[in-house]
Scaffold this active site. Structure first.
Site, PDB file in Angstrom:
ATOM      1  CE1 TYR A 193       0.640   7.502  -2.293  1.00 24.32           C
ATOM      2  CE2 TYR A 193       0.018   8.907  -0.436  1.00 24.32           C
ATOM      3  CZ  TYR A 193      -0.055   7.697  -1.106  1.00 24.32           C
ATOM      4  OH  TYR A 193      -0.836   6.679  -0.595  1.00 24.32           O
ATOM      5  CE  LYS A 197      -2.741   6.923  -4.654  1.00 23.14           C
ATOM      6  NZ  LYS A 197      -3.180   5.503  -4.731  1.00 23.14           N
TER       7      LYS A 197
END
Length: 314
Positions: A193, A197
């Protein structure tokens, strides 16, 4: 304490200016932050809102809701699977061919801390959805965005949602040698993740450097109680709640959670914003708080070159 740092009294219903004549495209518009952004922006009379998602039924429901309240606002649902670059390219090309202008592109859709998996193109699934799918959409729509900047009085903006969770990224940034694998390691879901990002932040900054006539920013919306959180497994969901409790931060509901990204659409004038900047809720420029990897122009340049090579092969 709410998960905001500034402008806590910002009220988009009262403080956003008219969006008359503007054309807007929002990904992930059928639920959560995207849906609430559409409802907030529609109140200010844009000419047309396009929004994408995979749930056509939810899209139809939202169109009915918007048109009941704001009958003069055109609303169009675009079915897109961000995990498939071919799907994104086909849908985006179809939309681009119908557009005379595009004033706002908001890359809102995303997934978080998902189990190990690969996209239809063989990339780690979070990186594929959160970065590559949006990169393809941006590539196809860039000519329309650029054309719009030539019209008198325009203020073209490209908004990419990210997260302070970018800090979980692998050492050095994107693990290009592993991004075509599931990257299944200890704490892997959060590392994956973070990688995606980080890519959102670095890509936004690189876009700003390459296309200065378009105001491009990355935005952390805060910690919001959307499906990204509520659909997590018990232990991952507990980590989010407990971690934010320790930090003294309470989760926002989606209606107010969309305020930060809505603010970037028109909450302030262009001259008061930093092109390529990273914004925290609500309207707080926080580029200097990023780690050195996220701030690195070399990281942004490498990501751009690698991404363009991938997209060119679809």
């Amino acid at each position: 304490m709410p998960a905001v740092e500034g402008l806590v009294n910002f009220d988009p219903d009262k403080e956003l200016p008219s969006l008359e004549g503007k054309v807007i495209f929002i990904t992930g518009g059928t639920a959560g932050l995207g849906r609430n952004s559409i409802l907030k922006l529609a109140k200010h009379s844009p000419a047309h809102i396009y929004f994408s998602g995979r749930n056509a039924s939810a899209g139809k429901t939202l169109i009915s809701e918007v048109q009941k309240e704001y009958p003069d606002v055109l609303v169009t649902f675009v079915e897109v699977d961000l995990s498939s670059l071919a799907s994104v390219k086909t849908a985006a090309t179809s939309v681009a061919n119908t557009l005379d202008r595009l004033d706002i592109l908001m890359c809102n859709a995303g997934i978080m801390a998902t189990p190990p998996g690969l996209s239809k193109d063989g990339f780690e699934i979070q990186f594929a959805v959160n970065h590559l799918g949006h990169a393809m959409l941006i590539n196809v729509l860039l000519p329309v965005l650029e054309r719009t900047t030539k019209f008198p009085g325009t203020d073209v903006r490209l908004i990419i949602l990210t997260s302070v969770g970018y800090q979980f990224h692998p050492k050095g940034g994107v693990a290009y040698d592993k991004v075509r694998t599931t990257q299944d390691t200890i704490f892997g879901s959060w590392i994956r993740y973070g990688q995606s990002k980080l890519a959102n932040i670095a890509y936004a900054a690189e876009l700003a450097r390459r296309y200065p006539d378009i105001l491009t920013v990355s935005v952390h919306p805060g910690v919001v109680e959307t499906g990204l959180v509520t659909d997590l497994t018990f232990w991952k969901r507990s980590l989010v709640y407990v971690g934010n409790f320790v930090l003294g931060v309470s989760l926002m509901d989606p209606e107010k959670g969309c305020y930060s990204q809505v603010w970037t659409v028109a909450g302030t004038t262009r001259d008061k914003m930093e092109n390529g900047g990273f914004y925290m809720p609500i309207g707080v420029l926080a580029s200097e708080k990023l780690d050195k990897t996220a701030r690195s122009e070399n990281v942004g340049g490498e990501l751009w070159t690698w991404t363009q090579d991938v997209l060119a092969k679809v």
